[in-house]
Design a protein around this motif. Structure first.
Motif, PDB file in Angstrom:
ATOM      1  N   ILE A  38      -4.745  -6.499  -3.966  1.00  0.00           N
ATOM      2  CA  ILE A  38      -5.683  -7.265  -3.164  1.00  0.00           C
ATOM      3  C   ILE A  38      -5.310  -7.113  -1.693  1.00  0.00           C
ATOM      4  CG2 ILE A  38      -6.193  -8.940  -4.985  1.00  0.00           C
ATOM      5  CD1 ILE A  38      -4.317 -10.914  -3.531  1.00  0.00           C
ATOM      6  N   LYS A  68       1.369  -7.827 -11.063  1.00  0.00           N
ATOM      7  CA  LYS A  68       1.151  -7.380 -12.434  1.00  0.00           C
ATOM      8  C   LYS A  68      -0.101  -8.042 -12.993  1.00  0.00           C
ATOM      9  CE  LYS A  68       3.818  -6.283 -16.490  1.00  0.00           C
ATOM     10  NZ  LYS A  68       5.131  -6.383 -17.116  1.00  0.00           N
ATOM     11  N   TYR A  69      -0.984  -7.215 -13.548  1.00  0.00           N
ATOM     12  CA  TYR A  69      -2.233  -7.706 -14.129  1.00  0.00           C
ATOM     13  C   TYR A  69      -1.984  -8.077 -15.577  1.00  0.00           C
ATOM     14  CZ  TYR A  69      -7.072  -7.848 -15.660  1.00  0.00           C
ATOM     15  OH  TYR A  69      -8.258  -8.245 -16.181  1.00  0.00           O
ATOM     16  N   VAL A  90      -0.095  -2.520 -15.784  1.00  0.00           N
ATOM     17  CA  VAL A  90      -1.226  -2.388 -14.871  1.00  0.00           C
ATOM     18  C   VAL A  90      -1.018  -3.387 -13.739  1.00  0.00           C
ATOM     19  CG1 VAL A  90      -3.728  -2.665 -14.622  1.00  0.00           C
ATOM     20  CG2 VAL A  90      -2.783  -1.667 -16.716  1.00  0.00           C
ATOM     21  N   TYR A  91      -1.303  -2.954 -12.519  1.00  0.00           N
ATOM     22  CA  TYR A  91      -1.135  -3.809 -11.359  1.00  0.00           C
ATOM     23  C   TYR A  91      -2.457  -3.918 -10.609  1.00  0.00           C
ATOM     24  CZ  TYR A  91       3.711  -3.236 -12.438  1.00  0.00           C
ATOM     25  OH  TYR A  91       4.903  -3.244 -13.101  1.00  0.00           O
ATOM     26  N   LYS A  92      -2.748  -5.090 -10.126  1.00  0.00           N
ATOM     27  CA  LYS A  92      -3.941  -5.334  -9.317  1.00  0.00           C
ATOM     28  C   LYS A  92      -3.506  -5.343  -7.854  1.00  0.00           C
ATOM     29  CE  LYS A  92      -7.855  -8.426  -8.800  1.00  0.00           C
ATOM     30  NZ  LYS A  92      -8.932  -7.506  -9.074  1.00  0.00           N
ATOM     31  N   SER A 142       0.355  -6.100  -4.302  1.00  0.00           N
ATOM     32  CA  SER A 142       0.124  -5.792  -5.721  1.00  0.00           C
ATOM     33  C   SER A 142       0.898  -6.768  -6.586  1.00  0.00           C
ATOM     34  CB  SER A 142       0.528  -4.358  -6.053  1.00  0.00           C
ATOM     35  OG  SER A 142       1.906  -4.190  -5.970  1.00  0.00           O
TER      36      SER A 142
END
Length: 71
Positions: free
Chosen positions: A9, A66-67, A5-7, A64
């Motif tokens: 911002i 990695k979350y 999963v990637y965040k 982006s």
């Protein structure tokens, strides 16, 4: 390969020299506090103007990384 999963911002970098340096400033600063940066996408470019002259270049960048959930 495991799922990831990637965040994403949004950041705004500025430079008195160029849009490229403004975008680089945003990514480099993000890299100081975020791990595992993956992709940076420039989504908007604009300039700050004073008395009819360009004072600064601004680049809005989506970054982006990695979350990772807290354990």
């Amino acid at each position: 390969m495991a799922e990831s999963v990637y965040k994403v911002i949004e950041l705004v970098g500025t430079s008195t020299e160029s849009w490229e340096k403004a975008a680089s400033a945003a990514v480099e600063r993000a890299g100081e506090s975020l791990r595992d940066l993956r992709i940076a996408e420039v989504v908007q470019l604009d300039m700050q103007i004073n008395a009819g002259k360009v004072e600064a270049y601004r680049a809005k960048v989506k970054v982006s990384f990695k979350y990772e959930a807290n354990s």
